[in-house]
Write a protein that holds these residues in place. Structure first.
Motif, PDB file in Angstrom:
ATOM      1  N   ALA A  37       0.843  -1.209   0.000  1.00 54.27           N
ATOM      2  CA  ALA A  37       0.000   0.000   0.000  1.00 54.27           C
ATOM      3  C   ALA A  37       0.869   1.247   0.000  1.00 54.27           C
ATOM      4  O   ALA A  37       0.601   2.213  -0.721  1.00 54.27           O
ATOM      5  N   HIS A  38       1.941   1.233   0.800  1.00 51.91           N
ATOM      6  CA  HIS A  38       2.824   2.409   0.838  1.00 51.91           C
ATOM      7  C   HIS A  38       3.574   2.582  -0.479  1.00 51.91           C
ATOM      8  O   HIS A  38       3.802   3.717  -0.919  1.00 51.91           O
ATOM      9  N   LYS A  39       3.931   1.468  -1.107  1.00 51.69           N
ATOM     10  CA  LYS A  39       4.589   1.585  -2.423  1.00 51.69           C
ATOM     11  C   LYS A  39       3.616   2.172  -3.450  1.00 51.69           C
ATOM     12  O   LYS A  39       4.000   2.986  -4.295  1.00 51.69           O
ATOM     13  N   ALA A  40       2.358   1.751  -3.387  1.00 54.50           N
ATOM     14  CA  ALA A  40       1.345   2.314  -4.296  1.00 54.50           C
ATOM     15  C   ALA A  40       1.195   3.814  -4.042  1.00 54.50           C
ATOM     16  O   ALA A  40       1.090   4.617  -4.981  1.00 54.50           O
ATOM     17  N   LEU A  41       1.207   4.195  -2.765  1.00 59.57           N
ATOM     18  CA  LEU A  41       1.096   5.618  -2.419  1.00 59.57           C
ATOM     19  C   LEU A  41       2.289   6.407  -2.965  1.00 59.57           C
ATOM     20  O   LEU A  41       2.126   7.507  -3.507  1.00 59.57           O
ATOM     21  N   GLU A  42       3.485   5.836  -2.842  1.00 64.85           N
ATOM     22  CA  GLU A  42       4.687   6.520  -3.369  1.00 64.85           C
ATOM     23  C   GLU A  42       4.539   6.769  -4.867  1.00 64.85           C
ATOM     24  O   GLU A  42       4.898   7.824  -5.374  1.00 64.85           O
ATOM     25  N   ILE A  43       4.002   5.764  -5.579  1.00 66.44           N
ATOM     26  CA  ILE A  43       3.825   5.912  -7.036  1.00 66.44           C
ATOM     27  C   ILE A  43       2.796   7.004  -7.318  1.00 66.44           C
ATOM     28  O   ILE A  43       2.988   7.847  -8.200  1.00 66.44           O
ATOM     29  N   ALA A  44       1.718   7.020  -6.554  1.00 63.20           N
ATOM     30  CA  ALA A  44       0.689   8.062  -6.748  1.00 63.20           C
ATOM     31  C   ALA A  44       1.298   9.446  -6.530  1.00 63.20           C
ATOM     32  O   ALA A  44       1.040  10.382  -7.297  1.00 63.20           O
ATOM     33  N   LYS A  45       2.129   9.557  -5.498  1.00 60.08           N
ATOM     34  CA  LYS A  45       2.740  10.868  -5.209  1.00 60.08           C
ATOM     35  C   LYS A  45       3.726  11.259  -6.306  1.00 60.08           C
ATOM     36  O   LYS A  45       3.769  12.406  -6.742  1.00 60.08           O
ATOM     37  N   LYS A  46       4.515  10.272  -6.754  1.00 55.77           N
ATOM     38  CA  LYS A  46       5.514  10.553  -7.796  1.00 55.77           C
ATOM     39  C   LYS A  46       4.870  11.142  -9.055  1.00 55.77           C
ATOM     40  O   LYS A  46       5.412  12.036  -9.698  1.00 55.77           O
ATOM     41  N   TYR A  47       3.689  10.629  -9.396  1.00 54.19           N
ATOM     42  CA  TYR A  47       3.023  11.094 -10.621  1.00 54.19           C
ATOM     43  C   TYR A  47       1.970  12.174 -10.347  1.00 54.19           C
ATOM     44  O   TYR A  47       1.267  12.603 -11.259  1.00 54.19           O
ATOM     45  N   GLY A  48       1.842  12.577  -9.089  1.00 50.23           N
ATOM     46  CA  GLY A  48       0.880  13.629  -8.746  1.00 50.23           C
ATOM     47  C   GLY A  48      -0.562  13.203  -8.939  1.00 50.23           C
ATOM     48  O   GLY A  48      -1.427  14.023  -9.283  1.00 50.23           O
ATOM     49  N   LEU A  49      -0.844  11.920  -8.724  1.00 55.33           N
ATOM     50  CA  LEU A  49      -2.201  11.401  -8.960  1.00 55.33           C
ATOM     51  C   LEU A  49      -3.105  11.716  -7.765  1.00 55.33           C
ATOM     52  O   LEU A  49      -2.727  11.471  -6.625  1.00 55.33           O
ATOM     53  N   ARG A  50      -4.288  12.230  -8.023  1.00 54.35           N
ATOM     54  CA  ARG A  50      -5.224  12.572  -6.945  1.00 54.35           C
ATOM     55  C   ARG A  50      -6.454  11.672  -6.949  1.00 54.35           C
ATOM     56  O   ARG A  50      -7.332  11.807  -6.111  1.00 54.35           O
ATOM     57  N   LYS A  51      -6.534  10.765  -7.925  1.00 54.08           N
ATOM     58  CA  LYS A  51      -7.719   9.896  -8.027  1.00 54.08           C
ATOM     59  C   LYS A  51      -7.266   8.456  -8.247  1.00 54.08           C
ATOM     60  O   LYS A  51      -6.242   8.223  -8.919  1.00 54.08           O
ATOM     61  N   ALA A  52      -8.042   7.526  -7.709  1.00 53.23           N
ATOM     62  CA  ALA A  52      -7.719   6.113  -7.918  1.00 53.23           C
ATOM     63  C   ALA A  52      -8.988   5.343  -8.262  1.00 53.23           C
ATOM     64  O   ALA A  52     -10.061   5.606  -7.701  1.00 53.23           O
ATOM     65  N   ILE A  53      -8.842   4.405  -9.194  1.00 53.81           N
ATOM     66  CA  ILE A  53      -9.943   3.497  -9.544  1.00 53.81           C
ATOM     67  C   ILE A  53      -9.470   2.105  -9.141  1.00 53.81           C
ATOM     68  O   ILE A  53      -8.546   1.551  -9.749  1.00 53.81           O
ATOM     69  N   LEU A  54     -10.053   1.593  -8.065  1.00 48.16           N
ATOM     70  CA  LEU A  54      -9.527   0.370  -7.459  1.00 48.16           C
ATOM     71  C   LEU A  54     -10.590  -0.720  -7.429  1.00 48.16           C
ATOM     72  O   LEU A  54     -11.785  -0.442  -7.283  1.00 48.16           O
ATOM     73  N   LYS A  55     -10.116  -1.959  -7.529  1.00 44.06           N
ATOM     74  CA  LYS A  55     -11.007  -3.126  -7.602  1.00 44.06           C
ATOM     75  C   LYS A  55     -11.843  -3.255  -6.320  1.00 44.06           C
ATOM     76  O   LYS A  55     -11.306  -3.285  -5.213  1.00 44.06           O
ATOM     77  N   SER A  56     -13.141  -3.364  -6.508  1.00 42.75           N
ATOM     78  CA  SER A  56     -14.047  -3.484  -5.363  1.00 42.75           C
ATOM     79  C   SER A  56     -13.808  -4.775  -4.575  1.00 42.75           C
ATOM     80  O   SER A  56     -13.337  -5.774  -5.122  1.00 42.75           O
ATOM     81  N   LYS A  57     -14.116  -4.709  -3.308  1.00 39.09           N
ATOM     82  CA  LYS A  57     -14.174  -5.848  -2.368  1.00 39.09           C
ATOM     83  C   LYS A  57     -12.828  -6.459  -2.004  1.00 39.09           C
ATOM     84  O   LYS A  57     -12.765  -7.331  -1.143  1.00 39.09           O
ATOM     85  N   SER A  58     -11.760  -6.058  -2.653  1.00 42.78           N
ATOM     86  CA  SER A  58     -10.442  -6.655  -2.380  1.00 42.78           C
ATOM     87  C   SER A  58      -9.926  -6.225  -1.004  1.00 42.78           C
ATOM     88  O   SER A  58     -10.148  -5.084  -0.588  1.00 42.78           O
TER      89      SER A  58
END
Ligand code: SF4
Length: 143
Positions: free
Chosen positions: A82-103
């Motif tokens: 989860a923290h690695k995913a967050l680092e990637i979001a920050k690196k690219y300046g992403l403010r929105k996520a579309i994530l698989k439900s129920k996982s």
């Protein structure tokens, strides 16, 4: 085109699901093709193999843990991923996520209850929770 979204890798057809399959949604895969989205699989980023035993979030001694159907505690892998995913979001300046439900990683709003009986309860997956605490807007694939 500027990157806008972090998306679950299984939604773009990557076979990173616990059972080695994907959850392809063509409209979401197109966002990656158009270079508007970056795909991540938090469970693989956390070092878990594919395929892997299914895991669910449960409360143990008052603590939220992620445990496989075989009883192995994989919370640390989920948190690292989860923290690695967050680092990637920050690196690219992403403010929105579309994530698989129920996982147990990517789910938002509803997740399985920890009994491996397909029963849903209110809650977020580990990655979804960490991303939303950093003010990233989360929605699921049914947008
Ligand atoms: Fe898909 Fe997320 Fe599970 Fe990876 S962790 S398989 S991206 S739902």
């Amino acid at each position: 085109m500027k990157y806008e979204y972090l998306v679950s890798a299984c939604l773009i057809g990557e076979k990173c699901r616990y059972d080695g399959n994907d959850n392809l949604k063509v409209n979401i895969a197109e966002l990656v093709e158009q270079k508007r989205a970056i795909a991540v699989c938090p469970e693989e980023l956390g070092g878990l193999p594919t395929p892997r035993p299914p895991a669910e979030i449960m409360e143990i001694d008052g603590e939220k843990r992620v445990v496989t159907v075989e009883g192995v505690d994989v919370t640390e892998n989920f948190v690292i991923g989860a923290h690695k995913a967050l680092e990637i979001a920050k690196k690219y300046g992403l403010r929105k996520a579309i994530l698989k439900s129920k996982s147990p990683s990517c789910g938002s709003g509803l997740i399985y209850d920890g009994s491996f009986s397909r029963k849903l309860i209110k809650g977020n997956g580990i990655a979804s929770d960490i991303l939303s605490r950093q003010n990233i807007d989360i929605c699921d694939e049914n947008i």
